[in-house]
Design a protein around this motif. Structure first.
Motif, PDB file in Angstrom:
ATOM      1  N   ASN A   1      -4.440   0.282  -7.848  1.00 23.48           N
ATOM      2  CA  ASN A   1      -4.577   0.362  -6.394  1.00 23.48           C
ATOM      3  C   ASN A   1      -3.888  -0.829  -5.737  1.00 23.48           C
ATOM      4  N   ARG A   2      -3.774  -0.779  -4.425  1.00 22.01           N
ATOM      5  CA  ARG A   2      -3.326  -1.937  -3.650  1.00 22.01           C
ATOM      6  C   ARG A   2      -4.350  -2.176  -2.556  1.00 22.01           C
ATOM      7  N   VAL A   3      -4.616  -3.426  -2.253  1.00 25.14           N
ATOM      8  CA  VAL A   3      -5.625  -3.753  -1.238  1.00 25.14           C
ATOM      9  C   VAL A   3      -5.087  -4.830  -0.294  1.00 25.14           C
TER      10      VAL A   3
ATOM     11  N   PRO B   1      -6.000  -3.926   5.957  1.00 26.69           N
ATOM     12  CA  PRO B   1      -5.551  -2.703   5.291  1.00 26.69           C
ATOM     13  C   PRO B   1      -4.961  -1.640   6.233  1.00 26.69           C
ATOM     14  N   ARG B   2      -4.062  -0.866   5.649  1.00 22.86           N
ATOM     15  CA  ARG B   2      -3.521   0.310   6.326  1.00 22.86           C
ATOM     16  C   ARG B   2      -4.170   1.566   5.753  1.00 22.86           C
ATOM     17  N   ALA B   3      -3.961   1.820   4.467  1.00 20.81           N
ATOM     18  CA  ALA B   3      -4.545   2.993   3.823  1.00 20.81           C
ATOM     19  C   ALA B   3      -6.065   2.809   3.716  1.00 20.81           C
ATOM     20  N   VAL B   4      -6.792   3.916   3.770  1.00 20.54           N
ATOM     21  CA  VAL B   4      -8.260   3.802   3.703  1.00 20.54           C
ATOM     22  C   VAL B   4      -8.724   3.246   2.351  1.00 20.54           C
ATOM     23  N   ASN B   5      -7.971   3.552   1.293  1.00 15.46           N
ATOM     24  CA  ASN B   5      -8.380   3.046  -0.023  1.00 15.46           C
ATOM     25  C   ASN B   5      -7.922   1.603  -0.257  1.00 15.46           C
ATOM     26  N   ALA B   6      -7.315   0.982   0.760  1.00 14.33           N
ATOM     27  CA  ALA B   6      -6.850  -0.398   0.600  1.00 14.33           C
ATOM     28  C   ALA B   6      -7.882  -1.418   1.084  1.00 14.33           C
ATOM     29  N   VAL B   7      -9.055  -0.919   1.483  1.00 10.19           N
ATOM     30  CA  VAL B   7     -10.129  -1.824   1.911  1.00 10.19           C
ATOM     31  C   VAL B   7     -10.708  -2.511   0.663  1.00 10.19           C
TER      32      VAL B   7
ATOM     33  N   ILE C   1       1.143  -9.757  -3.057  1.00 19.78           N
ATOM     34  CA  ILE C   1       2.396  -9.116  -2.655  1.00 19.78           C
ATOM     35  C   ILE C   1       2.916  -9.811  -1.394  1.00 19.78           C
ATOM     36  N   PRO C   2       4.062 -10.493  -1.505  1.00 24.16           N
ATOM     37  CA  PRO C   2       4.596 -11.199  -0.345  1.00 24.16           C
ATOM     38  C   PRO C   2       5.274 -10.257   0.653  1.00 24.16           C
ATOM     39  N   THR C   3       5.299 -10.656   1.920  1.00 24.05           N
ATOM     40  CA  THR C   3       5.987  -9.900   2.967  1.00 24.05           C
ATOM     41  C   THR C   3       7.442 -10.340   3.020  1.00 24.05           C
TER      42      THR C   3
ATOM     43  N   ASP D   1      11.649  -9.324   4.405  1.00 28.34           N
ATOM     44  CA  ASP D   1      12.320  -8.836   5.621  1.00 28.34           C
ATOM     45  C   ASP D   1      12.137  -7.338   5.839  1.00 28.34           C
ATOM     46  N   ILE D   2      12.379  -6.576   4.772  1.00 29.01           N
ATOM     47  CA  ILE D   2      12.375  -5.112   4.893  1.00 29.01           C
ATOM     48  C   ILE D   2      10.989  -4.582   5.295  1.00 29.01           C
ATOM     49  N   CYS D   3       9.969  -5.353   5.040  1.00 32.62           N
ATOM     50  CA  CYS D   3       8.586  -4.927   5.309  1.00 32.62           C
ATOM     51  C   CYS D   3       8.252  -4.985   6.801  1.00 32.62           C
ATOM     52  N   LEU D   4       8.991  -5.833   7.537  1.00 36.74           N
ATOM     53  CA  LEU D   4       8.587  -6.136   8.917  1.00 36.74           C
ATOM     54  C   LEU D   4       8.692  -4.938   9.853  1.00 36.74           C
ATOM     55  N   THR D   5       9.589  -4.003   9.544  1.00 39.73           N
ATOM     56  CA  THR D   5       9.733  -2.806  10.379  1.00 39.73           C
ATOM     57  C   THR D   5       8.403  -2.075  10.506  1.00 39.73           C
ATOM     58  N   CYS D   6       7.619  -2.089   9.445  1.00 38.46           N
ATOM     59  CA  CYS D   6       6.352  -1.349   9.447  1.00 38.46           C
ATOM     60  C   CYS D   6       5.112  -2.244   9.378  1.00 38.46           C
ATOM     61  N   HIS D   7       5.301  -3.525   9.119  1.00 38.58           N
ATOM     62  CA  HIS D   7       4.138  -4.420   8.998  1.00 38.58           C
ATOM     63  C   HIS D   7       4.260  -5.667   9.873  1.00 38.58           C
ATOM     64  N   GLY D   8       5.378  -5.758  10.631  1.00 42.77           N
ATOM     65  CA  GLY D   8       5.659  -6.998  11.364  1.00 42.77           C
ATOM     66  C   GLY D   8       5.032  -7.086  12.737  1.00 42.77           C
TER      67      GLY D   8
ATOM     68  N   LEU E   1      -0.839   8.836  11.269  1.00 42.82           N
ATOM     69  CA  LEU E   1      -1.292   8.931   9.868  1.00 42.82           C
ATOM     70  C   LEU E   1      -2.443   7.987   9.543  1.00 42.82           C
ATOM     71  N   TYR E   2      -2.453   6.841  10.236  1.00 37.76           N
ATOM     72  CA  TYR E   2      -3.460   5.805   9.926  1.00 37.76           C
ATOM     73  C   TYR E   2      -4.113   5.300  11.204  1.00 37.76           C
ATOM     74  N   PRO E   3      -5.052   6.082  11.747  1.00 33.02           N
ATOM     75  CA  PRO E   3      -5.676   5.665  13.010  1.00 33.02           C
ATOM     76  C   PRO E   3      -6.391   4.312  12.904  1.00 33.02           C
TER      77      PRO E   3
ATOM     78  N   ILE F   1       1.243 -13.285   2.834  1.00 35.05           N
ATOM     79  CA  ILE F   1       0.727 -12.335   1.855  1.00 35.05           C
ATOM     80  C   ILE F   1       0.388 -11.028   2.568  1.00 35.05           C
ATOM     81  N   ARG F   2       1.062  -9.955   2.185  1.00 38.89           N
ATOM     82  CA  ARG F   2       0.796  -8.640   2.806  1.00 38.89           C
ATOM     83  C   ARG F   2      -0.455  -8.011   2.204  1.00 38.89           C
ATOM     84  N   GLY F   3      -0.669  -8.241   0.931  1.00 41.89           N
ATOM     85  CA  GLY F   3      -1.811  -7.660   0.232  1.00 41.89           C
ATOM     86  C   GLY F   3      -1.679  -7.974  -1.243  1.00 41.89           C
TER      87      GLY F   3
HETATM   88  C1  HEC Z   1       8.631   2.518   6.393  1.00 47.87           C
HETATM   89  C2  HEC Z   1       7.448   1.764   6.663  1.00 47.87           C
HETATM   90  C3  HEC Z   1       7.002   0.742   5.640  1.00 47.87           C
HETATM   91  C4  HEC Z   1       7.743  -0.302   5.138  1.00 47.87           C
HETATM   92  C5  HEC Z   1       9.169  -0.675   5.431  1.00 47.87           C
HETATM   93  C6  HEC Z   1       6.837  -1.024   4.265  1.00 47.87           C
HETATM   94  N1  HEC Z   1       5.597  -0.441   4.253  1.00 47.87           N
HETATM   95 FE1  HEC Z   1       3.972  -1.099   3.268  1.00 47.87          FE
HETATM   96  N2  HEC Z   1       2.952   0.517   3.857  1.00 47.87           N
HETATM   97  C7  HEC Z   1       3.456   1.540   4.633  1.00 47.87           C
HETATM   98  C8  HEC Z   1       2.531   2.645   4.631  1.00 47.87           C
HETATM   99  C9  HEC Z   1       2.711   3.963   5.353  1.00 47.87           C
HETATM  100  C10 HEC Z   1       1.448   2.262   3.813  1.00 47.87           C
HETATM  101  C11 HEC Z   1       0.215   3.074   3.428  1.00 47.87           C
HETATM  102  C12 HEC Z   1       0.511   3.788   2.114  1.00 47.87           C
HETATM  103  C13 HEC Z   1      -0.621   4.634   1.610  1.00 47.87           C
HETATM  104  O1  HEC Z   1      -1.083   5.511   2.347  1.00 47.87           O
HETATM  105  O2  HEC Z   1      -1.046   4.408   0.460  1.00 47.87           O
HETATM  106  C14 HEC Z   1       1.745   0.918   3.345  1.00 47.87           C
HETATM  107  C15 HEC Z   1       0.903   0.206   2.536  1.00 47.87           C
HETATM  108  C16 HEC Z   1       1.212  -1.018   2.004  1.00 47.87           C
HETATM  109  C17 HEC Z   1       0.327  -1.773   1.143  1.00 47.87           C
HETATM  110  C18 HEC Z   1      -1.041  -1.334   0.619  1.00 47.87           C
HETATM  111  C19 HEC Z   1      -2.157  -1.970   1.333  1.00 47.87           C
HETATM  112  C20 HEC Z   1      -2.447  -1.333   2.686  1.00 47.87           C
HETATM  113  O3  HEC Z   1      -2.581  -2.098   3.635  1.00 47.87           O
HETATM  114  O4  HEC Z   1      -2.540  -0.086   2.760  1.00 47.87           O
HETATM  115  C21 HEC Z   1       0.981  -2.923   0.824  1.00 47.87           C
HETATM  116  C22 HEC Z   1       0.458  -4.050  -0.051  1.00 47.87           C
HETATM  117  C23 HEC Z   1       2.264  -2.864   1.472  1.00 47.87           C
HETATM  118  N3  HEC Z   1       2.370  -1.703   2.197  1.00 47.87           N
HETATM  119  C24 HEC Z   1       3.228  -3.831   1.352  1.00 47.87           C
HETATM  120  C25 HEC Z   1       4.520  -3.687   1.820  1.00 47.87           C
HETATM  121  C26 HEC Z   1       5.581  -4.607   1.526  1.00 47.87           C
HETATM  122  C27 HEC Z   1       5.430  -5.866   0.702  1.00 47.87           C
HETATM  123  C28 HEC Z   1       6.704  -4.116   2.110  1.00 47.87           C
HETATM  124  C29 HEC Z   1       8.101  -4.681   2.029  1.00 47.87           C
HETATM  125  C30 HEC Z   1       8.665  -4.817   0.723  1.00 47.87           C
HETATM  126  C31 HEC Z   1       6.331  -2.891   2.801  1.00 47.87           C
HETATM  127  N4  HEC Z   1       5.004  -2.660   2.591  1.00 47.87           N
HETATM  128  C32 HEC Z   1       7.196  -2.142   3.555  1.00 47.87           C
HETATM  129  C33 HEC Z   1       4.641   1.523   5.317  1.00 47.87           C
HETATM  130  C34 HEC Z   1       5.672   0.649   5.059  1.00 47.87           C
END
Ligand code: HEC
Length: 188
Positions: free
Chosen positions: A81-83, A87-93, A138-140, A142-149, A163-165, A177-179
């Protein structure tokens, strides 16, 4: 004489090899599994971002991340799993052990530790059963910021809300640290 040869041999081994070999086998196994998870998810994500853009890539993460986790769980015998503390996903709590570990990772990072190397392996009692538990930060990037920034594009934001209310996984900066990966397996 034997002793001298042995210590000469040990002295000749690189420090990294020494450190690796002194770790529990299960920890090395879990570490390998984290590599596999990342090695399967990252290319999927990169491909989707490039070919169809971030909104579609959200869908790919939504479908592929749980699928990869499930396949790895089946092939490895670990629960994969990832946590996250946000959290975004419900199972990531996180549960109590995971929360405590994530907080320890944060504290380590704040005092200058390299996030890429943060991991924890422990045998804990879970419902009366000795259980291997492993987490790796799991570090954050550049590419992650589009969806987590801090500046998620509106179309991506809309897709995430659909998808994730309950989504808490935005507002991150590069290098935070993203998770964490979180694996567990019952000890025989
Ligand atoms: C296109 C959008 C997008 C990008 C880019 C993205 N993520 Fe995510 N991330 C998501 C989504 C959607 C989920 C939920 C996935 C699921 O339902 O299991 C998620 C879930 C996660 C989780 C699981 C924990 C949680 O909060 O649900 C981690 C850890 C994570 N992302 C890290 C990263 C990292 C690190 C990067 C960059 C390398 C990244 N993500 C880039 C969309 C993205």
């Amino acid at each position: 004489m034997k002793k001298i040869i042995l210590s000469a041999l040990i002295a000749a081994l690189p420090a990294s090899v020494m450190a690796e070999s002194s770790l529990p086998e299960k920890q090395l196994e879990a570490r390998q599994l984290a590599k596999q998870f990342l090695g399967q998810l990252k290319p999927e994500l990169g491909k989707a971002m490039k070919s169809a853009g971030p909104v579609h890539a959200v869908d790919v993460c939504y479908k592929k991340a749980p699928e990869i986790a499930q396949n790895l769980s089946q092939s490895s015998g670990w629960n994969v799993n990832r946590v996250s503390l946000k959290p975004r996903a419900v199972n990531a709590v996180p549960d109590a052990w995971e929360k405590q570990t994530l907080e320890w990772f944060e504290a380590q990072a704040n005092s200058g530790a390299d996030i890429k190397k943060l991991e924890k392996f422990e045998i804990v009692k879970l419902d009366g059963q000795d259980t291997y538990r492993y987490m790796k930060a799991i570090p954050t990037g550049d590419i992650c910021l589009t969806c987590h920034g801090t500046a998620v594009p509106p179309a991506v934001k809309a897709k995430l809300e659909e998808l994730y209310p309950q989504d808490k996984a935005t507002g991150f900066h590069k290098g935070q640290i993203r998770g964490a990966f979180s694996f567990q397996q019952a000890k025989n």
